[in-house]
Design an enzyme around this catalytic site. Structure first.
Site, mmCIF file in Angstrom:
data_model
loop_
_atom_site.group_PDB
_atom_site.id
_atom_site.type_symbol
_atom_site.label_atom_id
_atom_site.label_comp_id
_atom_site.label_asym_id
_atom_site.label_seq_id
_atom_site.Cartn_x
_atom_site.Cartn_y
_atom_site.Cartn_z
ATOM 1 N N ASP A 54 0.875 -1.167 0.000
ATOM 2 C CA ASP A 54 0.000 0.000 0.000
ATOM 3 C C ASP A 54 0.915 1.220 0.000
ATOM 4 O O ASP A 54 1.585 1.500 0.999
ATOM 5 C CB ASP A 54 -0.883 -0.053 1.262
ATOM 6 N N ILE A 55 0.939 1.954 -1.117
ATOM 7 C CA ILE A 55 1.916 3.053 -1.231
ATOM 8 C C ILE A 55 1.618 4.217 -0.290
ATOM 9 O O ILE A 55 2.451 5.090 -0.111
ATOM 10 C CB ILE A 55 2.015 3.584 -2.684
ATOM 11 N N TYR A 143 -8.136 14.559 -10.709
ATOM 12 C CA TYR A 143 -7.036 13.735 -11.253
ATOM 13 C C TYR A 143 -5.984 14.636 -11.912
ATOM 14 O O TYR A 143 -4.780 14.492 -11.662
ATOM 15 C CB TYR A 143 -7.637 12.757 -12.263
HETATM 16 C C1 AKB Z 1 -7.886 8.643 -17.860
HETATM 17 O O1 AKB Z 1 -8.721 8.611 -18.785
HETATM 18 O O2 AKB Z 1 -8.127 9.045 -16.718
HETATM 19 C C2 AKB Z 1 -6.473 8.197 -18.174
HETATM 20 C C3 AKB Z 1 -5.593 9.334 -18.579
HETATM 21 C C4 AKB Z 1 -5.775 10.001 -19.874
HETATM 22 O O3 AKB Z 1 -4.721 9.690 -17.838
HETATM 23 N N1 AKB Z 1 -6.495 7.191 -19.197
#
Ligand code: AKB
Length: 317
Positions: A54-55, A143
């Protein structure tokens, strides 16, 4: 001889990178790791050293690096864009706290690092077409926020501590061995499974949503080529734009139709993933990667489609 730790080894890229590295450097020198094991991954967990890791647990990261005398880390463990929007705190924990644990232990135990970033670092204010290597990066997905923060953190560790950290900004990755998990570009893999199994596919992105893609053999070769490149030639070092195929769902469906004439695509738009796709570039300029370390992808849309259908045809028989 290198001792390489791969985190996230049972994910889409890890599933193919681990055997590729084991072939290249010897199975005993590649330590695959993952937070949990799943069925069907015996090739990875049994084909060489494997650690449950687990990082987000710094002690565990330290002990695995020490135990195996690791000198390089391919740090693939990450949550992707779509699942990140469901749970931003969990994404931050894995993507950022996980990364800082890897960076800190790499600093203390003198490891080099491969860090995969993403086209998600770009946002609505970035140029849309042929998005340059160096331009506005104001992402709007959690993200993307984690990936641009990760890029900056990697640059910081290189500048402050001299750590050898290199990385790429991946577009969508297409592959036949393992499914992608929770990304916005996943449609480009799902479409092949459904084309073979059902002869039709319902896409969650609009037909003209253009996003760059690369095929797995180019992903594998590119990562290792960058890690083995002469550092003197790397002006950017980290966060290189890479691309091979610029495609929309409609164009990908048309290419598949050349092989499966009855194939049909329709659309049921997922607003979350569509909003993410709309904030990303239509296409990338990857000339810095080509110039500085010889990025030279082999698979275009036609070759990738033929190979995907051949490989999945065998797998789904
Ligand atoms: C995603 O769709 O979240 C990934 C990316 C483009 O980093 N495949």
């Amino acid at each position: 001889m290198k001792k390489i730790l791969v985190t996230g080894a049972l994910g889409q890229i890890g599933t193919e990178l681990v055997p590729y590295l084991r072939d290249k450097y010897g199975p005993e020198n590649i330590i695959a790791s993952s937070r949990r094991v799943k069925d069907g991954c015996e090739g990875i967990t049994g084909g060489g050293p494997f650690e449950l890791l687990d990082i987000t647990n710094r002690e565990a990261v330290r002990s695995v690096i020490k135990k195996h005398g690791v000198d390089s880390v391919y740090h693939l463990a990450s949550m992707l864009s779509a699942t990140g929007e469901d749970n931003p705190q969990a994404l931050w924990d894995v993507n950022m706290n996980g990364l800082i644990n890897i960076l800190e232990e790499a600093r203390q135990q003198s490891c080099s690092i491969f860090f995969p970033s993403s086209i998600a670092v770009f946002g609505p204010d970035s140029p849309k077409d042929k998005t340059p290597q160096d331009t506005v990066t104001r992402p709007t997905s959690i993200y993307g926020v984690s990936k641009i923060s990760g890029e900056l953190l990697c640059d910081y560790y290189h500048k402050k501590y001299g750590l050898d950290i290199r990385g790429l900004r991946y577009p969508g990755v297409i592959s036949s061995a393992a499914m992608p998990g929770g990304g916005t570009t996943d449609y480009a893999v799902h479409i092949f499974y459904d084309a073979i199994k059902k002869g039709s596919y319902t896409c969650f992105l609009e037909e003209n949503s253009s996003i760059d893609m690369i095929y797995m053999p180019d992903v594998l070769e590119g990562a290792v080529k960058l890690m083995e490149a002469d550092p003197a030639k790397l002006q950017h070092r980290n966060a290189f734009n890479v691309s091979a195929i610029t495609v929309t769902p409609k164009e990908l469906a048309a290419e598949i139709k050349k092989h499966i004439p009855g194939f049909n695509i329709d659309y049921d738009i997922d607003p979350v993933r569509q909003a993410i796709a709309d904030s990303w570039p239509n296409s990338l300029d990857d000339s810095a990667a080509r110039r500085e370390w010889g990025w030279d992808p082999q698979y275009d849309l036609k070759m990738m489609t033929e190979d995907m259908l051949r490989e999945l045809g065998k797998k789904l028989q």
